[in-house]
Design an enzyme around this catalytic site. Structure first.
Site, short mmCIF file in Angstrom:
data_model
loop_
_atom_site.label_atom_id
_atom_site.label_comp_id
_atom_site.label_asym_id
_atom_site.label_seq_id
_atom_site.Cartn_x
_atom_site.Cartn_y
_atom_site.Cartn_z
N GLY A 1 -62.95 28.27 -25.03
CA GLY A 1 -62.33 26.95 -25.07
C GLY A 1 -61.16 26.96 -26.05
O GLY A 1 -61.28 27.49 -27.16
N TYR A 2 -60.03 26.36 -25.65
CA TYR A 2 -58.84 26.37 -26.52
C TYR A 2 -58.25 24.96 -26.69
O TYR A 2 -57.28 24.78 -27.42
CB TYR A 2 -57.77 27.31 -25.93
CG TYR A 2 -57.38 26.94 -24.51
CD1 TYR A 2 -58.11 27.43 -23.43
CD2 TYR A 2 -56.32 26.08 -24.26
CE1 TYR A 2 -57.78 27.06 -22.13
CE2 TYR A 2 -55.99 25.71 -22.97
CZ TYR A 2 -56.73 26.21 -21.91
OH TYR A 2 -56.41 25.82 -20.62
N GLY A 3 -58.80 23.98 -25.97
CA GLY A 3 -58.29 22.61 -26.06
C GLY A 3 -59.46 21.70 -26.42
O GLY A 3 -60.15 21.93 -27.41
N SER A 4 -59.70 20.71 -25.57
CA SER A 4 -60.80 19.78 -25.87
C SER A 4 -62.14 20.51 -25.88
O SER A 4 -63.10 20.04 -26.51
CB SER A 4 -60.82 18.63 -24.86
OG SER A 4 -61.13 19.11 -23.57
N GLU B 1 -62.79 19.76 -15.81
CA GLU B 1 -61.49 20.45 -15.85
C GLU B 1 -60.77 20.40 -14.49
O GLU B 1 -59.88 21.21 -14.22
CB GLU B 1 -61.70 21.92 -16.27
CG GLU B 1 -62.40 22.09 -17.61
CD GLU B 1 -61.62 21.50 -18.78
OE1 GLU B 1 -60.38 21.58 -18.79
OE2 GLU B 1 -62.27 20.92 -19.69
#
Ligand code: SIN
Length: 191
Positions: free
Chosen positions: A25-28, A99
Site C-alpha cells: 500500500g502506498y496511498g490510503s 480500488e
C-alpha cells in the site's frame, strides 16, 4: 464516466491457490486498513514513484468533480515507501471494490526493511485508465484538492492522512509534502 476495474481484477489469477499474499500500500492503504491482515510491515518498491495524478470519482470526489489521489508512475531508480500487508486471497473482493476507480492489480517485488524481498501485489492506476488526470504543478494539485470532496470525505483529509502516515514511517516524500505545504498556505490565506 467510469473506469471500473472490478471485472479485470477478478481475472487476475496469479495468486490463485496461495494461502496468503503480500499487498503493498502506498496511498490510503497505508493509513486505512479496513480489511483483515495476518501481518503488516513497512516496505518499499523500486522504479515507481508516488504521484497525485489519479482522479477519484468515488471516494474523494464525484463523477462531476473528481478529486485527486495517488497512483504510481514508472521512474527508473525511484524508491516508493509504504506499508505491506500479508492478506489471504478472500480479501481481494473488498480491495477490488475499494480500488475500483482505475486501479489494476499488478504483481511486483516488495522489499522489506530487513532486506528480504517477496513477490506480492499492488493496485496501480495506469495512464490509460479513463479516470487518470495526469501531471499538474504541485500548487495546482493543492488547489484541486482544496476544492474536492466525495463520499469518503474531503480530499484534503486523504492528503493530510497520507503525509502524516509517511512521517510516522520516517519517510520523506517531496511530492506529497510539497502539496501538503501548498494546501496549508491556501488554508492560511482563506482563514
Ligand atoms: C494504495 O493506497 O496502495 C492505492 C491507492 C489508494 O487507495 O489510495
Amino acid at each position: 464516466m467510469t473506469a471500473n476495474t472490478i471485472a479485470a481484477n477478478e481475472k487476475m489469477n496469479k495468486f490463485d491457490g496461495c494461502h496468503s499474499v503480500w499487498l503493498f500500500g502506498y496511498g490510503s492503504l497505508i493509513y486505512k486498513a479496513d480489511f483483515p491482515y495476518l501481518e503488516r510491515r513497512p516496505a518499499s518498491i523500486t522504479d515507481w514513484t508516488r504521484r497525485f495524478w489519479q482522479g477519484s470519482h468515488d471516494h474523494r470526489g464525484t463523477p462531476e468533480a473528481p478529486g485527486r489521489v495517488v497512483t504510481l508512475i514508472r521512474e527508473a531508480g525511484a524508491i516508493c515507501h509504504g506499508m505491506a500487508y500479508l492478506i489471504t486471497p478472500d480479501v481481494f473482493g473488498h480491495l477490488d471494490h475499494r480500488e475500483k476507480n482505475g486501479y489494476l492489480r499488478l504483481a511486483i517485488p516488495i522489499h522489506f526493511d530487513d532486506g528480504r524481498s517477496e513477490e506480492g501485489l499492488v493496485y496501480i492506476a495506469t495512464e490509460d485508465n479513463t479516470a487518470f488526470l495526469g501531471a499538474a504543478s504541485e500548487q495546482d494539485i493543492a488547489r484541486h484538492i482544496a476544492r474536492s470532496s466525495g463520499p469518503s470525505g474531503p480530499n484534503s483529509d486523504y492528503l493530510n492522512h497520507l503525509a502524516a502516515a509517511l512521517r510516522e514511517l520516517g519517510q520523506h516524500d517531496q511530492h506529497v509534502f510539497a502539496i501538503e505545504r501548498h494546501l496549508a498556505e491556501l488554508n492560511a490565506k482563506t482563514s
